[in-house]
Design a protein around this motif. Structure first.
Motif, mmCIF file in Angstrom:
data_model
loop_
_atom_site.group_PDB
_atom_site.id
_atom_site.type_symbol
_atom_site.label_atom_id
_atom_site.label_comp_id
_atom_site.label_asym_id
_atom_site.label_seq_id
_atom_site.Cartn_x
_atom_site.Cartn_y
_atom_site.Cartn_z
ATOM 1 N N PHE A 1 10.249 -9.537 6.480
ATOM 2 C CA PHE A 1 11.336 -10.370 6.980
ATOM 3 C C PHE A 1 12.611 -9.576 7.233
ATOM 4 O O PHE A 1 13.516 -10.073 7.894
ATOM 5 C CB PHE A 1 11.631 -11.507 5.987
ATOM 6 C CG PHE A 1 10.624 -12.608 6.018
ATOM 7 C CD1 PHE A 1 10.827 -13.738 6.798
ATOM 8 C CD2 PHE A 1 9.455 -12.526 5.272
ATOM 9 C CE1 PHE A 1 9.899 -14.763 6.834
ATOM 10 C CE2 PHE A 1 8.513 -13.547 5.296
ATOM 11 C CZ PHE A 1 8.729 -14.663 6.084
ATOM 12 N N GLN A 2 12.694 -8.371 6.684
ATOM 13 C CA GLN A 2 13.881 -7.545 6.837
ATOM 14 C C GLN A 2 13.480 -6.145 7.258
ATOM 15 O O GLN A 2 12.520 -5.582 6.729
ATOM 16 C CB GLN A 2 14.661 -7.492 5.506
ATOM 17 C CG GLN A 2 15.850 -6.556 5.512
ATOM 18 C CD GLN A 2 16.925 -6.994 6.488
ATOM 19 O OE1 GLN A 2 17.325 -8.153 6.499
ATOM 20 N NE2 GLN A 2 17.379 -6.084 7.328
ATOM 21 N N GLY B 1 13.225 4.675 4.587
ATOM 22 C CA GLY B 1 12.250 4.528 3.518
ATOM 23 C C GLY B 1 10.880 4.112 4.020
ATOM 24 O O GLY B 1 10.699 3.778 5.194
ATOM 25 N N THR B 2 9.906 4.157 3.112
ATOM 26 C CA THR B 2 8.534 3.790 3.444
ATOM 27 C C THR B 2 8.014 2.739 2.476
ATOM 28 O O THR B 2 8.383 2.713 1.298
ATOM 29 C CB THR B 2 7.593 5.011 3.386
ATOM 30 O OG1 THR B 2 7.622 5.573 2.068
ATOM 31 C CG2 THR B 2 8.021 6.074 4.393
ATOM 32 N N ALA C 1 1.097 2.616 5.827
ATOM 33 C CA ALA C 1 2.421 2.043 6.058
ATOM 34 C C ALA C 1 2.306 0.617 6.583
ATOM 35 O O ALA C 1 1.441 0.292 7.399
ATOM 36 C CB ALA C 1 3.193 2.909 7.050
ATOM 37 N N LEU C 2 3.202 -0.255 6.098
ATOM 38 C CA LEU C 2 3.213 -1.644 6.528
ATOM 39 C C LEU C 2 4.007 -1.812 7.818
ATOM 40 O O LEU C 2 4.953 -1.064 8.081
ATOM 41 C CB LEU C 2 3.829 -2.527 5.443
ATOM 42 C CG LEU C 2 2.973 -2.791 4.215
ATOM 43 C CD1 LEU C 2 3.802 -3.513 3.159
ATOM 44 C CD2 LEU C 2 1.748 -3.624 4.573
ATOM 45 N N PRO C 3 3.640 -2.821 8.630
ATOM 46 C CA PRO C 3 4.456 -3.124 9.810
ATOM 47 C C PRO C 3 5.867 -3.512 9.387
ATOM 48 O O PRO C 3 6.067 -4.099 8.322
ATOM 49 C CB PRO C 3 3.727 -4.323 10.441
ATOM 50 C CG PRO C 3 2.364 -4.307 9.853
ATOM 51 C CD PRO C 3 2.491 -3.719 8.489
ATOM 52 N N ARG C 4 6.845 -3.187 10.219
ATOM 53 C CA ARG C 4 8.232 -3.504 9.908
ATOM 54 C C ARG C 4 8.667 -4.751 10.668
ATOM 55 O O ARG C 4 8.380 -4.906 11.846
ATOM 56 C CB ARG C 4 9.150 -2.334 10.251
ATOM 57 C CG ARG C 4 8.901 -1.109 9.379
ATOM 58 C CD ARG C 4 9.987 -0.083 9.559
ATOM 59 N NE ARG C 4 9.876 0.999 8.581
ATOM 60 C CZ ARG C 4 10.872 1.781 8.238
ATOM 61 N NH1 ARG C 4 12.052 1.628 8.786
ATOM 62 N NH2 ARG C 4 10.692 2.742 7.350
ATOM 63 N N ARG C 5 9.375 -5.606 9.963
ATOM 64 C CA ARG C 5 9.931 -6.837 10.519
ATOM 65 C C ARG C 5 8.884 -7.625 11.305
ATOM 66 O O ARG C 5 9.111 -8.055 12.441
ATOM 67 C CB ARG C 5 11.151 -6.540 11.384
ATOM 68 C CG ARG C 5 12.075 -7.747 11.479
ATOM 69 C CD ARG C 5 13.466 -7.369 11.881
ATOM 70 N NE ARG C 5 14.362 -8.519 11.717
ATOM 71 C CZ ARG C 5 15.666 -8.463 11.877
ATOM 72 N NH1 ARG C 5 16.255 -7.330 12.195
ATOM 73 N NH2 ARG C 5 16.412 -9.533 11.719
ATOM 74 N N VAL D 1 2.229 -8.483 8.331
ATOM 75 C CA VAL D 1 2.207 -8.110 6.911
ATOM 76 C C VAL D 1 1.272 -9.035 6.132
ATOM 77 O O VAL D 1 0.503 -8.583 5.282
ATOM 78 C CB VAL D 1 3.631 -8.146 6.328
ATOM 79 C CG1 VAL D 1 3.602 -8.013 4.805
ATOM 80 C CG2 VAL D 1 4.478 -7.022 6.922
ATOM 81 N N THR D 2 1.326 -10.327 6.426
ATOM 82 C CA THR D 2 0.429 -11.281 5.763
ATOM 83 C C THR D 2 -1.026 -10.940 6.050
ATOM 84 O O THR D 2 -1.880 -10.960 5.159
ATOM 85 C CB THR D 2 0.732 -12.721 6.221
ATOM 86 O OG1 THR D 2 2.070 -13.051 5.868
ATOM 87 C CG2 THR D 2 -0.221 -13.706 5.570
#
Length: 252
Positions: free
Chosen positions: A59-60, A65-66, A73-77, A82-83
């Protein structure tokens, strides 16, 4: 400072920073969570805890950072992506479909799995697991507050997470509801080997439930480790608890 579980971590956060213009909300935060571990993220209001949760859940957008889940690595925003990668969350205020039934709230969440991972439990089993059996046809907005909290946990579990994020799950709860929540968190972690990261202010609950604790203050990690050691740390007592004896204190 990065706290590391034994073995390969499920979640690893490293060098996380979030800046809003000239304001630094989170600075160089790092910690790790193992499978089946219950990890508390604590600190006074404004410490940056929810900002960290928002980054992990997509959500942010972090400034630097990682954030890695099982080494990737997780997707950003991108909360949906992410779910689908295996992270589910609850919110400080339950985010339910008030005019849908308990069963339909869980069903909507489980449909997010379509074409991804196979659910470990069906919707009815999840409703029973969280203690809402017999209330399947009740509208969500007619439930007591504690029941709404439990329903939100059931919805998160319907996404079949590897990591469950709980943002102040005990807020507004007392007595039996607190006991039910604590028991549920233990069962989730042990039965499904789900890592649990939770933000909480109830120190008694934190001490009872946590395998490890990370403490934040002014956007920084000031302590991390086993509950008794962390809650007895003079720096934590001074900066967060504001008391000489942390036992049973419920800071705001």
């Amino acid at each position: 400072m990065t706290a590391r579980p034994s073995g390969e971590p499920l979640l690893e956060v490293s060098g996380l920073a979030v800046r809003f213009g000239g304001l630094t909300a989170v600075a160089d935060v790092g910690f790790a969570i193992g499978r089946g571990e219950i990890h508390a993220l604590i600190g006074p209001n404004g410490a940056g805890k929810s900002t960290v949760i928002n980054c992990v859940s997509g959500f942010q957008q972090p400034s630097t950072g990682t954030i890695r889940l099982d080494g990737a690595a997780l997707p950003r925003r991108n909360p949906v992506a992410v779910t689908r990668r295996g992270i589910a969350r609850t919110f400080q205020t339950p985010q339910l479909f008030g005019r849908l039934s308990v069963a339909d709230n869980v069903r909507v969440a489980s449909q997010r799995l379509a074409g991804t991972r196979k659910a470990s439990m069906d919707d009815r089993e999840l409703i029973h697991l969280v203690g809402l059996a017999g209330l399947e046809e009740r509208l969500a907005d007619t439930l007591a507050y504690g029941q709404q909290r439990l329903l939100e946990v059931a919805r998160a579990l319907a996404c079949n997470p590897r990591l469950l994020l709980l943002d102040e799950p005990a807020a507004g709860l007392a007595g039996e509801d607190n006991e039910r929540l604590a028991d549920l968190m233990r069962r989730i972690a042990s039965r499904f080997e789900v890592g649990v990261l939770f933000v909480e202010h109830n120190v008694a609950l934190i001490r009872r439930l946590s395998d490890r604790i990370t403490v934040m203050h002014h956007g920084l990690v000031i302590a991390s480790g086993a509950p008794d050691r962390v809650l007895g740390d003079p720096g934590v007592v001074a900066a967060y608890l504001g008391a000489s004896d942390p036992e049973g204190v419920k800071p705001c």
